[in-house]
Write a protein that holds these residues in place. Structure first.
Motif, PDB file in Angstrom:
ATOM      1  N   GLU A  47       0.824  -1.197   0.000  1.00 11.25           N
ATOM      2  CA  GLU A  47       0.000   0.000   0.000  1.00 11.25           C
ATOM      3  C   GLU A  47       0.868   1.261   0.000  1.00 11.25           C
ATOM      4  O   GLU A  47       2.036   1.241   0.366  1.00 11.25           O
ATOM      5  N   ARG A  48       0.226   2.357  -0.406  1.00 17.46           N
ATOM      6  CA  ARG A  48       0.908   3.637  -0.397  1.00 17.46           C
ATOM      7  C   ARG A  48       1.224   4.047   1.041  1.00 17.46           C
ATOM      8  O   ARG A  48       0.390   3.898   1.938  1.00 17.46           O
ATOM      9  N   GLU A  49       2.410   4.581   1.258  1.00 18.30           N
ATOM     10  CA  GLU A  49       2.818   4.972   2.605  1.00 18.30           C
ATOM     11  C   GLU A  49       3.421   6.364   2.615  1.00 18.30           C
ATOM     12  O   GLU A  49       4.016   6.811   1.624  1.00 18.30           O
ATOM     13  N   PHE A  50       3.264   7.027   3.739  1.00 19.86           N
ATOM     14  CA  PHE A  50       3.782   8.375   3.915  1.00 19.86           C
ATOM     15  C   PHE A  50       5.305   8.350   3.989  1.00 19.86           C
ATOM     16  O   PHE A  50       5.898   7.463   4.622  1.00 19.86           O
ATOM     17  N   VAL A  51       5.932   9.352   3.358  1.00 19.43           N
ATOM     18  CA  VAL A  51       7.381   9.494   3.415  1.00 19.43           C
ATOM     19  C   VAL A  51       7.775  10.778   4.138  1.00 19.43           C
ATOM     20  O   VAL A  51       8.497  10.749   5.130  1.00 19.43           O
ATOM     21  N   ALA A  52       7.308  11.912   3.625  1.00 15.30           N
ATOM     22  CA  ALA A  52       7.687  13.205   4.200  1.00 15.30           C
ATOM     23  C   ALA A  52       6.683  14.254   3.760  1.00 15.30           C
ATOM     24  O   ALA A  52       5.992  14.075   2.753  1.00 15.30           O
ATOM     25  N   SER A  53       6.616  15.333   4.520  1.00 14.89           N
ATOM     26  CA  SER A  53       5.746  16.443   4.138  1.00 14.89           C
ATOM     27  C   SER A  53       6.347  17.745   4.618  1.00 14.89           C
ATOM     28  O   SER A  53       7.170  17.765   5.550  1.00 14.89           O
ATOM     29  N   ILE A  54       5.927  18.829   3.976  1.00 11.60           N
ATOM     30  CA  ILE A  54       6.382  20.155   4.378  1.00 11.60           C
ATOM     31  C   ILE A  54       5.180  21.076   4.413  1.00 11.60           C
ATOM     32  O   ILE A  54       4.340  21.054   3.509  1.00 11.60           O
ATOM     33  N   ASN A  55       5.095  21.845   5.478  1.00  9.49           N
ATOM     34  CA  ASN A  55       4.021  22.801   5.636  1.00  9.49           C
ATOM     35  C   ASN A  55       4.416  24.100   4.948  1.00  9.49           C
ATOM     36  O   ASN A  55       5.462  24.676   5.253  1.00  9.49           O
ATOM     37  N   TRP A  56       3.569  24.533   3.987  1.00 11.28           N
ATOM     38  CA  TRP A  56       3.939  25.682   3.174  1.00 11.28           C
ATOM     39  C   TRP A  56       3.882  26.990   3.969  1.00 11.28           C
ATOM     40  O   TRP A  56       4.465  27.982   3.570  1.00 11.28           O
ATOM     41  N   ILE A  57       3.178  26.983   5.099  1.00  9.18           N
ATOM     42  CA  ILE A  57       3.056  28.208   5.883  1.00  9.18           C
ATOM     43  C   ILE A  57       4.305  28.451   6.714  1.00  9.18           C
ATOM     44  O   ILE A  57       4.885  29.538   6.694  1.00  9.18           O
ATOM     45  N   ASP A  58       4.750  27.433   7.443  1.00 12.40           N
ATOM     46  CA  ASP A  58       5.873  27.653   8.344  1.00 12.40           C
ATOM     47  C   ASP A  58       7.100  26.804   8.005  1.00 12.40           C
ATOM     48  O   ASP A  58       8.081  26.805   8.747  1.00 12.40           O
ATOM     49  N   ASN A  59       7.034  26.085   6.882  1.00  8.71           N
ATOM     50  CA  ASN A  59       8.166  25.283   6.402  1.00  8.71           C
ATOM     51  C   ASN A  59       8.546  24.135   7.329  1.00  8.71           C
ATOM     52  O   ASN A  59       9.642  23.576   7.207  1.00  8.71           O
ATOM     53  N   SER A  60       7.661  23.778   8.245  1.00  8.00           N
ATOM     54  CA  SER A  60       7.970  22.656   9.131  1.00  8.00           C
ATOM     55  C   SER A  60       7.866  21.350   8.351  1.00  8.00           C
ATOM     56  O   SER A  60       7.020  21.204   7.475  1.00  8.00           O
ATOM     57  N   ALA A  61       8.724  20.420   8.670  1.00  9.11           N
ATOM     58  CA  ALA A  61       8.789  19.161   7.946  1.00  9.11           C
ATOM     59  C   ALA A  61       8.478  17.992   8.867  1.00  9.11           C
ATOM     60  O   ALA A  61       8.774  18.033  10.063  1.00  9.11           O
TER      61      ALA A  61
END
Length: 125
Positions: A47-61
């Motif tokens: 199944e598809r799994e989460f790797v990484a994300s970035i918040n466009w407002i505060d650049n938190s990863a």
């Protein structure tokens, strides 16, 4: 129509590096209108799994435990592009990598509105 285009995948030996790019294209759409850009991957037969994300407002990863300290997500607002730098790659990182934009729970695929077609990453042992 919003389009997400991934690039940068390929074949690499174990321990190698790749940098994936995700560019959001649409004449009227600004990536700043969403909160999160995420990378997910789908290994063969899984199944598809989460790797990484970035918040466009505060650049938190955010990162999954399996890639923390090896992968780095970053963004270039002017280019509407998000990058995923992948170092110390392992065979188990082999998957189709997709980027997506949305808001809500960063690690939940259901939180994302638009998805790219994906780019193949293959890590040989």
């Amino acid at each position: 129509q919003v389009q997400l285009v991934e690039s940068g995948g390929g074949l690499v030996q174990s321990g190698g590096s790749l940098r994936l790019s995700c560019t959001v294209s649409d004449g009227t759409f600004s990536i700043e209108s969403v909160y999160t850009v995420g990378w997910f991957r789908q290994p063969p037969g899984k199944e598809r799994e989460f790797v990484a994300s970035i918040n466009w407002i505060d650049n938190s990863a955010k990162y999954s435990d399996s890639v923390t300290a090896r992968f780095t997500i970053s963004s270039d607002n002017a280019k509407n592009t998000v990058y995923l730098q992948m170092n110390s790659l392992k065979p188990e990182d082999t998957a189709v990598y997709h980027c997506a934009v949305g808001s809500g729970a960063y690690n939940n695929p259901s939180s994302y509105y638009y998805w790219g077609q994906g780019t193949q990453v293959t890590v040989s042992s």
